[in-house]
Design a protein around this motif. Sequence first.
Motif, PDB file in Angstrom:
ATOM      1  N   ALA A  75       9.884  71.449  50.334  1.00 43.92           N
ATOM      2  CA  ALA A  75      10.853  70.347  50.297  1.00 43.92           C
ATOM      3  C   ALA A  75      11.517  70.164  51.661  1.00 43.92           C
ATOM      4  N   PHE A 185      13.727  65.004  49.239  1.00 46.38           N
ATOM      5  CA  PHE A 185      13.346  66.092  48.351  1.00 46.38           C
ATOM      6  C   PHE A 185      14.507  67.070  48.203  1.00 46.38           C
ATOM      7  N   ASP A 186      14.658  67.624  46.995  1.00 48.99           N
ATOM      8  CA  ASP A 186      15.696  68.619  46.737  1.00 48.99           C
ATOM      9  C   ASP A 186      15.265  69.935  47.373  1.00 48.99           C
ATOM     10  N   GLU A 187      16.005  70.376  48.386  1.00 49.55           N
ATOM     11  CA  GLU A 187      15.605  71.549  49.156  1.00 49.55           C
ATOM     12  C   GLU A 187      15.901  72.860  48.455  1.00 49.55           C
ATOM     13  N   GLU A 193       9.995  69.815  43.085  1.00 53.36           N
ATOM     14  CA  GLU A 193      10.669  68.884  43.997  1.00 53.36           C
ATOM     15  C   GLU A 193      10.017  67.500  43.964  1.00 53.36           C
ATOM     16  N   SER A 240      18.799  71.488  38.872  1.00 50.61           N
ATOM     17  CA  SER A 240      18.561  70.181  39.510  1.00 50.61           C
ATOM     18  C   SER A 240      18.583  69.062  38.477  1.00 50.61           C
TER      19      SER A 240
END
Length: 337
Positions: A75, A185-187, A193, A240
Amino acid sequence: MSTFVHQPDVSFVIAAYNAEDTIERAIASALAQIGVTMEVIVIDDCSTDGTRERVRALADDRVRLIVQERNGGPAVARNAGLLVARGRWIAILDADDTVYPARLLMMLERAEAAEAQIVVDNIDVIPIEGGKPQTMFPREELTRRPLMTLADFIGSNVIFRSTFNFGYMKPVYERDFLERHGLLFDETLRIGEDYLLLASALASGGECAIMPDVGYVYHLRQGSISRVLEQHHLDAMLASDRAFLSRYTLDEKAMAAQRRRTRSLVEAGAFLTLVEDIKKGSVRGFLKTAIGNPRALRHLRMPIAVRMRRLLGNGWRQLKSDRIGRGRPRERTKEWI
C-alpha cells in the motif's frame, strides 16, 4: 488538475519487492499495450535481490523507477506511485502478474462509453505449476452486470464464500477522480488494501463499469501474500472497515452486505483460532472457541476434521450436544463432520 504536454493515457503502478524473476515480464506486458500511450512506474520496496538493476537496465524512457528508503508494504509503495503518476488513468499491476496487449484499450473504451470513473475486467489465472490459464469469472455472469454497485462489491467479498471474489479484480481508476476524493491505499493494510480502495471509490459516487473480457493475468505462486491469511490481517481489515463505515453512508443493500462481510471476518478469526487449538492439542481452547462461534466449525475440512475428532474424543460428542441444546436441530451437526 495539472496538465502535461504529453500526458499519457495510462500510468501503470507496479510495487515490487524481490521481484527480479518476474518484474521484466510485468513491465514488458504493460509496454506492449496497443492503442494507448502509457508510462510505467516501478516502486522498489527495498528489495534485497536484483529487482532495481533489472528495471534500470531497461532502455525505455516510459519506465520510471522509485526506490523507497524503507520497506513499507504494497500500500505504501503504490501510494508513492500514485502521487507521481501523470496518466489520465491509473492501472495497478502486481510485479508477478501480466496484462494482455489490448486490455487498456478495451477498458478505457468501456469506461468512456459508460461515463464511468472506474472499470474492471475478467482475469485469467495461471496455476502454480504453469499450464493453461483458467478464467476466474464466467463471462456470461459479468456480461449480465454492466455496472458494479457497492452492494455487489461488498457482498462478493465475504470470507469463505467462494474461491475467488470481485476483490481479486484489478480496477483502472480515473486519476482525477481519485485526487478529487482524496483516495489512496490504506497503508495499515498488507492484505485487503485493494478491496478498501475500490469500496471507497464506489462509496464516493464512482461509477464502475465491467468489461467481461479477460485482460489481467494472475500468476499463482508459492508464498503469495494474498493467499496467506493470518489473524492480524483480519484484525486490520475489521479496523479499516470500521473507519470506512465512519466515513461513508451506505444504502440499505450495501449495509446488509457489510454486515455479512463483518460476520465472515469474525468467523474467519474464530476458524483460525480453532486450527491453532488443534495444532497445539488444546481441547479446552477448541471447545471455548467452537461454543463461542459455532459457525466457524463449518469450515473445518479433511484432514483437519479427522485430527479434530481424534483430539477431542468425548469432547467432540459433548460439543455436538451443547450445540443441539442451544436450539439447533440435531441433523445440522452432520455438516460439521
